[in-house]
Enzyme design. Sequence first.
Site, short mmCIF file in Angstrom:
data_model
loop_
_atom_site.label_atom_id
_atom_site.label_comp_id
_atom_site.label_asym_id
_atom_site.label_seq_id
_atom_site.Cartn_x
_atom_site.Cartn_y
_atom_site.Cartn_z
N CYS A 55 -3.09 4.37 7.92
CA CYS A 55 -3.23 4.06 9.31
C CYS A 55 -1.83 4.61 9.98
O CYS A 55 -1.91 4.80 11.19
CB CYS A 55 -3.06 2.58 9.40
SG CYS A 55 -4.11 1.97 8.07
N THR B 85 -25.43 -9.60 12.06
CA THR B 85 -26.48 -9.18 11.14
C THR B 85 -25.79 -8.64 9.90
O THR B 85 -24.88 -7.76 10.27
CB THR B 85 -27.60 -8.29 11.54
OG1 THR B 85 -28.11 -9.06 12.92
CG2 THR B 85 -28.67 -7.81 10.64
N ALA C 72 -13.86 -2.97 0.46
CA ALA C 72 -14.66 -2.25 -0.53
C ALA C 72 -14.07 -0.57 -0.73
O ALA C 72 -14.26 -0.34 -1.73
CB ALA C 72 -15.89 -2.22 0.08
N ASN D 85 0.83 -0.99 0.08
CA ASN D 85 -0.07 -0.08 -0.02
C ASN D 85 0.85 1.22 0.11
O ASN D 85 0.35 2.55 -0.42
CB ASN D 85 -0.94 -0.16 1.25
CG ASN D 85 -0.14 -0.37 2.40
OD1 ASN D 85 0.27 -1.55 2.63
ND2 ASN D 85 -0.22 0.44 3.46
#
Length: 388
Positions: free
Chosen positions: A325, A237, A200, A151
């Site tokens: 990060c 969920t 994503a 990255n």
Amino acid sequence: MKRIYLDYAATTPVHPEVVKAMLPYFSDTFGNPSSIYHLGQEARDAIEKSRNSVATLIGARSDEIVFTGSGTEADNYALKGIAFANCDKGNHIITSTIEHHAVLETCTFLEKQGFSVTYLQVDKYGLVDPDDVKKAITSKTIIISIMHANNEIGTIEPIAEIGKIAREAGVYLHTDAVQTTGHIPTNVDELKVDLLSISAHKLYGPKGTGCLYIRKGTKINSFMHGGHQENGRRASTENVPGIVGLGKATEIAHQQRDTEAVRITALRNRLLDGILNKIEDTRLNGHPVLRLPNNINILVNYVEGEAMLLLLDQKGICVSTGSACSSSDLGPSHVLMALGLSPYEAHGSLRFTLGKWTTDEDIDYVLEVFPPIVARLRAMSPLARGRK
Ligand code: PLP
């Protein structure tokens, strides 16, 4: 002020088509996918459609895709899941020194649990040598985790070669493909990987959604415990809008990836050549050829990366000094240090990452404003005084 975003490796804007696809799943088709009435089943169908899109992009079967809450979670799941499920076979893990913290910190955690980790060195371009992987394998090795592309410096690793070695040795291979999926080919059979992480928000989808590809037959423990979602492999969920967004983003990537890569590479090369020609004492970090289409990591001698970043920001240009990060962490980048840069050189490096909305005009603008910024900083820099 005009804003030029050149930090697509940190995150990408969500594609308008992705936003459009996600919207109904917040308040219209909001049902719980585990509910058996229609409203729930419509959400379930949307999840399965997304699973198909992701699987198609990476050449997998849809039942090999498990949705997660991020790329970080996918990396954690791969390493912890394999380690704990296969500890009867061995306790040895192989990775590299330039992995993302999501892999490195997970390895540190596993070391505290009694696993032993070999951290492979890279060469001056950031490449892992497949021969080093081969030499590091022991009878106790259970998983190898090497990122598909880095990255920070954009170097693309020889994953298919490592995959061949891993298969011959009967060891699982995981690759963190967070920076590559949707940007360069990531076919799981061609790469010969057993596990592959995706996020994503690096491919024009939403933040907080990712997935782990798990090759059928892989022995892996669940990482989240609770309900039986994701075939019992990831309790909680489902984030239906996020998953729909990831599905749409992979669908768009499937159609546009290769043409976009050509367009972005041309812009990237123009920016790189322009910087190297206009600013003396600059050098490319990472591999000159085996690199992501959109990445430039450049060492600008005698100046601080943070100072360049802040002055570029004043001109409306967003870039980065390292990974998103670690850009709030003042230590030198572990990746640049692994290439053999000194701490001072690592601090003088800047990352530009291009994307879907980068234009020729953006590159012209950067090439116009960046050289005077460097000149201004060098004029003030004690480091620059003694140079020839
Ligand atoms: N792996 C790599 C190579 C990354 O670049 C990132 C994000 O910067 C991650 C993992 C973490 O992904 P996420 O932000 O989805 O947790």
